[in-house]
Design a protein around this motif. Structure first.
Motif, PDB file in Angstrom:
ATOM      1  N   GLN A   1      46.195  44.275  20.944  1.00 59.20           N
ATOM      2  CA  GLN A   1      44.900  44.841  20.567  1.00 59.20           C
ATOM      3  C   GLN A   1      43.756  44.085  21.236  1.00 59.20           C
ATOM      4  O   GLN A   1      42.775  44.689  21.681  1.00 59.20           O
ATOM      5  N   ASN A   2      43.888  42.779  21.318  1.00 56.46           N
ATOM      6  CA  ASN A   2      42.866  41.959  21.961  1.00 56.46           C
ATOM      7  C   ASN A   2      42.755  42.292  23.454  1.00 56.46           C
ATOM      8  O   ASN A   2      41.648  42.430  23.990  1.00 56.46           O
ATOM      9  N   MET A   3      43.886  42.443  24.134  1.00 52.36           N
ATOM     10  CA  MET A   3      43.881  42.787  25.559  1.00 52.36           C
ATOM     11  C   MET A   3      43.251  44.153  25.783  1.00 52.36           C
ATOM     12  O   MET A   3      42.443  44.339  26.707  1.00 52.36           O
ATOM     13  N   ARG A   4      43.589  45.113  24.944  1.00 47.04           N
ATOM     14  CA  ARG A   4      43.038  46.463  25.055  1.00 47.04           C
ATOM     15  C   ARG A   4      41.528  46.437  24.845  1.00 47.04           C
ATOM     16  O   ARG A   4      40.769  47.039  25.600  1.00 47.04           O
ATOM     17  N   ARG A   5      41.090  45.707  23.832  1.00 47.68           N
ATOM     18  CA  ARG A   5      39.658  45.613  23.527  1.00 47.68           C
ATOM     19  C   ARG A   5      38.906  44.909  24.660  1.00 47.68           C
ATOM     20  O   ARG A   5      37.820  45.324  25.051  1.00 47.68           O
ATOM     21  N   GLN A   6      39.503  43.866  25.217  1.00 47.07           N
ATOM     22  CA  GLN A   6      38.856  43.143  26.313  1.00 47.07           C
ATOM     23  C   GLN A   6      38.732  44.010  27.558  1.00 47.07           C
ATOM     24  O   GLN A   6      37.709  43.965  28.245  1.00 47.07           O
ATOM     25  N   LEU A   7      39.752  44.793  27.867  1.00 48.32           N
ATOM     26  CA  LEU A   7      39.679  45.686  29.017  1.00 48.32           C
ATOM     27  C   LEU A   7      38.586  46.737  28.807  1.00 48.32           C
ATOM     28  O   LEU A   7      37.779  47.001  29.700  1.00 48.32           O
ATOM     29  N   TYR A   8      38.548  47.303  27.618  1.00 48.32           N
ATOM     30  CA  TYR A   8      37.533  48.302  27.272  1.00 48.32           C
ATOM     31  C   TYR A   8      36.124  47.700  27.380  1.00 48.32           C
ATOM     32  O   TYR A   8      35.239  48.262  28.036  1.00 48.32           O
ATOM     33  N   ASP A   9      35.927  46.536  26.786  1.00 50.69           N
ATOM     34  CA  ASP A   9      34.624  45.858  26.829  1.00 50.69           C
ATOM     35  C   ASP A   9      34.241  45.458  28.247  1.00 50.69           C
ATOM     36  O   ASP A   9      33.076  45.524  28.627  1.00 50.69           O
ATOM     37  N   PHE A  10      35.225  45.060  29.043  1.00 53.15           N
ATOM     38  CA  PHE A  10      34.961  44.691  30.427  1.00 53.15           C
ATOM     39  C   PHE A  10      34.341  45.858  31.192  1.00 53.15           C
ATOM     40  O   PHE A  10      33.356  45.686  31.919  1.00 53.15           O
ATOM     41  N   TYR A  11      34.898  47.044  31.033  1.00 53.65           N
ATOM     42  CA  TYR A  11      34.374  48.200  31.764  1.00 53.65           C
ATOM     43  C   TYR A  11      32.958  48.553  31.314  1.00 53.65           C
ATOM     44  O   TYR A  11      32.111  48.900  32.146  1.00 53.65           O
ATOM     45  N   ILE A  12      32.686  48.456  30.042  1.00 52.68           N
ATOM     46  CA  ILE A  12      31.325  48.722  29.557  1.00 52.68           C
ATOM     47  C   ILE A  12      30.359  47.704  30.148  1.00 52.68           C
ATOM     48  O   ILE A  12      29.301  48.062  30.681  1.00 52.68           O
TER      49      ILE A  12
END
Length: 101
Positions: free
Chosen positions: A75-86
């Motif tokens: 979940q942390n990796m998914r959230r970090q990838l999502y936040d990175f793109y934003i």
């Protein structure tokens, strides 16, 4: 003669190689659906949300590779990838806004 042959192979490989040939499929898909739209006025979160939907097969495959990891880490990796793109879209827009026309 050997050097001519090796040089020919090297130049052929360089000419054929795509700059993005080493990107994983999920990153390539997300880049394809976000980077071309950076200059639009669409909110960054909406751009990433839309890309996330369009790249679902690639992202699901990426998650399958992570099955053995703890759920919290996934979940942390998914959230970090999502936040990175934003953040990437917002920073790029800020940078381009500061550039003289």
């Amino acid at each position: 003669m050997k050097w001519i042959f090796l040089s020919g192979i090297l130049f052929s490989v360089v000419a054929v190689a795509d700059d993005r040939s080493f990107e994983p499929p999920e990153v390539r898909c997300l880049n394809d659906h976000t980077i071309p739209l950076i200059k639009t006025t669409i909110p960054a979160k909406k751009l990433v949300d839309d890309a996330w939907v369009q790249c679902k097969p690639e992202l699901d495959e990426w998650m399958k590779l992570q099955e053995s990891l703890p759920e919290e880490m996934k979940q942390n990796m998914r959230r970090q990838l999502y936040d990175f793109y934003i953040r990437m879209i917002e920073k790029r827009r800020q940078f381009e806004a500061r550039q003289p026309a």
